[in-house]
Write a protein that holds these residues in place. Structure first.
Motif, PDB file in Angstrom:
ATOM      1  N   ASN A  45       4.563   0.388   4.561  1.00 30.85           N
ATOM      2  CA  ASN A  45       4.323   1.829   4.693  1.00 30.85           C
ATOM      3  C   ASN A  45       3.679   2.434   3.448  1.00 30.85           C
ATOM      4  O   ASN A  45       3.065   3.503   3.525  1.00 30.85           O
ATOM      5  N   THR A  46       3.818   1.759   2.320  1.00 33.54           N
ATOM      6  CA  THR A  46       3.161   2.227   1.088  1.00 33.54           C
ATOM      7  C   THR A  46       1.898   1.410   0.801  1.00 33.54           C
ATOM      8  O   THR A  46       1.388   1.434  -0.315  1.00 33.54           O
ATOM      9  N   GLU A  50       0.268  -7.248   0.613  1.00 29.26           N
ATOM     10  CA  GLU A  50       0.587  -8.616   0.203  1.00 29.26           C
ATOM     11  C   GLU A  50       2.069  -8.772  -0.076  1.00 29.26           C
ATOM     12  O   GLU A  50       2.690  -9.773   0.330  1.00 29.26           O
ATOM     13  N   GLU A  51       2.647  -7.801  -0.773  1.00 24.25           N
ATOM     14  CA  GLU A  51       4.081  -7.856  -1.067  1.00 24.25           C
ATOM     15  C   GLU A  51       4.902  -7.742   0.221  1.00 24.25           C
ATOM     16  O   GLU A  51       5.934  -8.414   0.379  1.00 24.25           O
ATOM     17  N   ALA A  52       4.444  -6.891   1.134  1.00 31.67           N
ATOM     18  CA  ALA A  52       5.134  -6.754   2.425  1.00 31.67           C
ATOM     19  C   ALA A  52       5.108  -8.068   3.189  1.00 31.67           C
ATOM     20  O   ALA A  52       6.109  -8.482   3.790  1.00 31.67           O
ATOM     21  N   ALA A  53       3.959  -8.744   3.159  1.00 29.49           N
ATOM     22  CA  ALA A  53       3.832 -10.027   3.858  1.00 29.49           C
ATOM     23  C   ALA A  53       4.819 -11.049   3.308  1.00 29.49           C
ATOM     24  O   ALA A  53       5.429 -11.819   4.067  1.00 29.49           O
ATOM     25  N   ALA A  76       1.029  -7.014   8.191  1.00 22.70           N
ATOM     26  CA  ALA A  76       0.892  -6.950   6.732  1.00 22.70           C
ATOM     27  C   ALA A  76      -0.232  -7.864   6.248  1.00 22.70           C
ATOM     28  O   ALA A  76      -1.017  -7.498   5.371  1.00 22.70           O
ATOM     29  N   ARG A  77      -0.335  -9.036   6.838  1.00 22.98           N
ATOM     30  CA  ARG A  77      -1.398  -9.956   6.449  1.00 22.98           C
ATOM     31  C   ARG A  77      -2.777  -9.410   6.854  1.00 22.98           C
ATOM     32  O   ARG A  77      -3.759  -9.585   6.131  1.00 22.98           O
ATOM     33  N   PHE A  78      -2.828  -8.773   7.991  1.00 21.29           N
ATOM     34  CA  PHE A  78      -4.090  -8.163   8.412  1.00 21.29           C
ATOM     35  C   PHE A  78      -4.481  -7.072   7.412  1.00 21.29           C
ATOM     36  O   PHE A  78      -5.650  -6.964   7.021  1.00 21.29           O
ATOM     37  N   GLY A  79      -3.508  -6.278   7.000  1.00 24.57           N
ATOM     38  CA  GLY A  79      -3.780  -5.233   6.020  1.00 24.57           C
ATOM     39  C   GLY A  79      -4.251  -5.796   4.694  1.00 24.57           C
ATOM     40  O   GLY A  79      -5.053  -5.166   3.993  1.00 24.57           O
TER      41      GLY A  79
END
Length: 327
Positions: A45-46, A50-53, A76-79
């Motif tokens: 959401n922020t 990469e960290e989310a993934a 997350a990886r797409f982002g």
């Protein structure tokens, strides 16, 4: 030191090197799935993709059946523009969640990811990854069937390679579960044989700690590790004539599981074989005062002090054994 003893030490050092470096693969040892999912959502959401993934990926390892983790990972990886990895995560989600309410939206996201991959001419990379995963899975089940659990070319090594290669899917939990079960069965069989007097072979004893470590890496620790690991190693040391080391290990096992009288008796045997008759007698008198072996130890200890004391103990033993009431 004998050549055989040196080879045993080298095997132990090699296995322990692998244990020290190894990281948890699948299951509770990886972390807390709920916390990882929450952290992944917060980071996503922020726009810290990469960290989310990373958080979502760990959540899939902790709980391979948690379908939401795959979808969060894919997005997350797409982002993060990790298109190949995103595609694989979407595929894992689509395969495992045929009835999900988010499936329609996920299908559209997958199609977009696929178009970008084709535009970048990276679909071949995906196909190679998938083919490698299939081969590794087949190898895993093959070597597991052969009971090759730890060491070079083992099921543990193949599973780690599969995880490192980025494999995703609920069946990862099944593979880890089967490996965990096989580890428990293998250690249980070694323990039963050792209690029956069949000491583990040096290579079996050398693998004990690695097997217990593997149980933690692919699931949960085995409850009896604190007592059975030193017991099995102690029995192997006893068979190899390493009596001082054997009594140390068997003392550790007895302390960890005091209700196991066999561990204390075998420690007394190790003390006796090391030439410590007094120590063996102390152990036997404390825990097996009425055992016939304790009486023989008393006699031997008395003979060591003086011929007269020895004669008295032997006389007492003789009359107790052959002229006790009821005989």
């Amino acid at each position: 030191m004998r050549t055989g003893a040196w080879s045993w030490v080298l095997v132990v050092l090699g296995l322990w090197a692998g244990v020290v470096e190894a990281q948890p693969l699948v299951g509770p040892s990886v972390g807390n799935a709920d916390l990882l999912m929450a952290e992944g959502s917060r980071l996503y959401n922020t726009r810290q993709y990469e960290e989310a993934a990373e958080s979502f990926l760990k959540a899939t390892r902790v709980r391979p059946e948690a379908l939401g983790a795959y979808l969060g990972l894919a997005r997350a990886r797409f982002g993060a523009n990790q298109l190949v990895e995103s595609y694989l995560a979407y595929r894992a989600y689509m395969k495992a969640a045929p009835g999900s309410p988010e499936r329609t939206k996920a299908e559209k996201e997958l199609e977009l990811c696929e178009r970008k991959l084709k535009s970048a001419r990276q679909m071949t990379v995906v196909e190679v990854r998938v083919s490698g995963h299939v081969d590794k899975k087949a190898t895993f089940f093959s070597v597991l069937e052969q009971k090759r659990i730890v060491g070079e070319g083992s099921a543990a090594e193949v599973l780690r390679a599969l995880v490192d290669a980025g494999y995703l899917g609920p069946d990862l939990g099944e593979m880890a579960g089967r490996l965990h079960t096989t580890v428990g069965e293998t250690l249980g069989a070694l323990h039963r044989r050792a209690l029956g007097g069949q000491a583990p072979k040096p290579e079996e004893a050398a693998s004990v700690r690695a097997l217990y470590a593997l149980a933690r890496e692919v699931g949960a620790p085995l409850a009896e590790e604190a007592s059975r690991a030193p017991f099995l190693e102690g029995m192997a040391a006893l068979a190899a004539g390493q009596h001082a080391r054997a009594q140390e290990l068997l003392a550790e096992a007895a302390q960890a599981e005091p209700e196991r009288s066999e561990y204390r008796r075998l420690r007394a045997e190790a003390l006796y074989r090391a030439g410590d008759v007094a120590g063996a007698l102390t152990e036997m008198e404390a825990h097996f005062p009425n055992d016939s072996r304790t009486a023989f130890l008393r006699a031997e200890a008395a003979l060591g002090r003086s011929a007269r004391e020895g004669a008295q103990e032997l006389e007492a033993l003789f009359f107790q054994r052959y002229f006790s009431p009821g005989r």
